[in-house]
Write an enzyme that holds these catalytic residues in place. Structure first.
Site, PDB file in Angstrom:
ATOM      1  N   TYR A 148       0.824  -1.145  -0.014  1.00 56.21           N
ATOM      2  CA  TYR A 148      -0.142  -0.012   0.061  1.00 56.21           C
ATOM      3  C   TYR A 148       0.850   1.051  -0.168  1.00 56.21           C
ATOM      4  CZ  TYR A 148      -3.337   3.647   1.606  1.00 56.21           C
ATOM      5  OH  TYR A 148      -4.175   4.710   1.802  1.00 56.21           O
ATOM      6  N   ASP A 243       9.370   2.550  -0.336  1.00 50.95           N
ATOM      7  CA  ASP A 243       8.210   3.131   0.685  1.00 50.95           C
ATOM      8  C   ASP A 243       8.468   2.845   2.229  1.00 50.95           C
ATOM      9  OD1 ASP A 243       6.212   4.392   1.863  1.00 50.95           O
ATOM     10  OD2 ASP A 243       4.669   3.451   0.396  1.00 50.95           O
ATOM     11  N   LYS A 271       4.477   8.761   8.915  1.00 47.76           N
ATOM     12  CA  LYS A 271       4.330   8.012  10.283  1.00 47.76           C
ATOM     13  C   LYS A 271       5.449   8.518  11.311  1.00 47.76           C
ATOM     14  CE  LYS A 271       1.334   4.705   8.558  1.00 47.76           C
ATOM     15  NZ  LYS A 271       1.292   4.125   7.364  1.00 47.76           N
TER      16      LYS A 271
END
Ligand SMILES: *Cc1c(COP(=O)(O)O)cnc(C)c1O
Length: 428
Positions: A148, A243, A271
């Site tokens: 994702y 990522d 994050k």
């Protein structure tokens, strides 16, 4: 033993929310669709614990999807935010905090020679792809099934009817023409990636990968997978984009790039680098990053990018992570993994990289999305609610990672293992 009694206030808020926001939420997984029931409304959090509107306490294994690494309402992060706020919440102009966080990240990540801050992981991957296309003069992107990369159009693509074919939109509203610029291949399958390169010679700008995949449950890279991916990119003139929105500063000080010994061309963060505030970043080789405006021709901008509060929170979080932090997270993770696995026996597999962990109710290890998808979702849903009743908050979906923080204690872990074992007996 914590026992949750009433959650009436959450139910009442959710009733109001449903008429105000789609599904009552601002991000779909929060609505509990995958596990059923009513989402909890939290009024506060401290350390490893969440407290709902009715005052029930939960051991938190969502940790804001990995963004929280020191624990909730961390005193140092909060002091940094308060100090920054007292000096102004946003300038729309450069400030010291951006320089300090950029320096802290460059000092820890060898592959990062230059960085640009944005406001989310979605923005980071979207911008990195634009940059990769500009740098290579190519348009196609490869992503891996089950990885994702945020909610931008081109990355909401799913596998088409065969390996190395064009992808199909994975959301209504994504034009087929956009999805067709994306090629989706099987994770942990270098042969599939090689096939994609062979099918689209000189057309692939970049391969985007979660170096340890945390968004289909936790699926580590198979031995040699990342090395082969890097090698195939190099041979075919495509850029390798890690990522690290989830893995960055969580699996090691230098992220997955350091952990697995790979130097990607570009990296995306989010994050942890925001310390719980909205931050993302894309970063990497200086010769590529200098193609970004105002130095180069690749446009990208943000009104609140590099926000003073977010930079201060991120700096506090990142700068206090040291070798000892990762040892602690590893120890806690190993304890949780072995306890859960022991409770499961042959009924499932616990997979983990450091403080990212998940349980698959499958008969063997999981390396691909197809294998992850075989997990018993109904069983997970029942266990989820059993554990919720015992004051343990797991991600409300069978295909999400659980996250530990430096605030979790061995006792929290042991309580969770006991409840998990009880739950397995109760719902079987
Ligand atoms: C969370 C996540 C994103 C998206 O980040 P947002 O801040 O939610 O936009 C992108 N990539 C990975 C690997 C993620 O885990």
């Amino acid at each position: 033993m914590a026992q949750v009694s009433t959650v009436g206030r959450s139910e009442a808020l959710f009733e109001r929310a449903k008429d105000l926001m789609p599904g009552g939420v601002n991000s779909p997984v929060r609505a509990f669709k995958a596990v059923g029931g009513t989402p909890l409304y939290f009024s506060r959090a401290k350390g490893a614990y969440l407290f709902d509107e009715d005052g029930n306490r939960y051991i938190d294994f969502v940790s804001s999807w990995g963004a929280i690494i020191h624990g909730h309402a961390d005193d140092s992060v909060n002091a940094a935010i308060a100090n920054a706020a007292s000096n102004g919440t946003s300038f729309g102009a450069p400030h010291r905090g951006e320089v300090l966080l950029a320096e802290a990240i460059l000092a820890r990540c060898a592959a990062v020679e230059m960085i640009r801050f944005v406001n989310s992981g979605t923005e980071a991957t979207m911008s990195a792809i634009r940059l990769a296309r500009a740098a290579t003069g190519r348009t196609k992107i490869v992503k891996f099934e089950g990885n994702y990369h945020g909610a931008s159009d081109g990355l909401l693509a799913k596998a088409g009817s065969g390996v190395a074919t064009f992808a199909l939109p994975d959301s209504a509203g994504v034009p087929a023409s956009t999805a067709q610029e994306t090629i989706v291949v099987t994770y942990n399958d270098p042969a599939a990636l090689a096939e994609a390169f062979a099918a689209h010679p000189n057309l692939i700008a970049a391969v985007l990968v979660e170096p340890a995949s945390g968004n289909m449950g936790l699926v580590p890279p198979s031995s040699g997978f990342l090395q082969s991916t890097a090698e195939l990119c190099r041979k075919n003139g495509a850029l390798l984009i890690f990522d690290e929105v989830m893995t960055g500063f969580r699996v090691a000080a230098g992220g997955a790039a350091e952990l697995y010994g790979i130097t990607p061309d570009l990296l995306c963060y989010g994050k942890v680098i925001g310390g719980g505030l909205p931050v993302g970043a894309y970063a990497g080789r200086k010769d590529i990053m200098t193609m970004v405006a105002p130095v180069g021709p690749v446009y990208q901008a943000g009104t609140l990018s590099g926000n003073p509060l977010a930079m201060a929170a991120g700096l506090s979080a990142v700068s206090r992570l040291d070798a000892g932090s990762y040892t602690t997270l590893e120890t806690l993770g190993a304890r949780l993994q072995s306890g859960l696995q022991q409770a499961l026996g042959k009924a499932g597999v616990v997979q983990r990289v450091g403080s990212m962990i998940s349980v698959f109710f499958t008969d063997g290890p999981v390396a691909t999305f197809e294998e992850a998808n075989r997990t018993d979702r109904a069983l997970f849903g029942k266990l989820f609610h059993f554990l919720l009743g015992r004051g343990i908050y797991l991600p409300p979906s069978a295909l999400e990672s659980w996250f530990l923080t430096l605030s979790h204690t061995e006792e929290d872990i042991d309580v969770t293992i006991d409840a998990f074992a009880d739950g397995l007996k109760a719902v079987a």
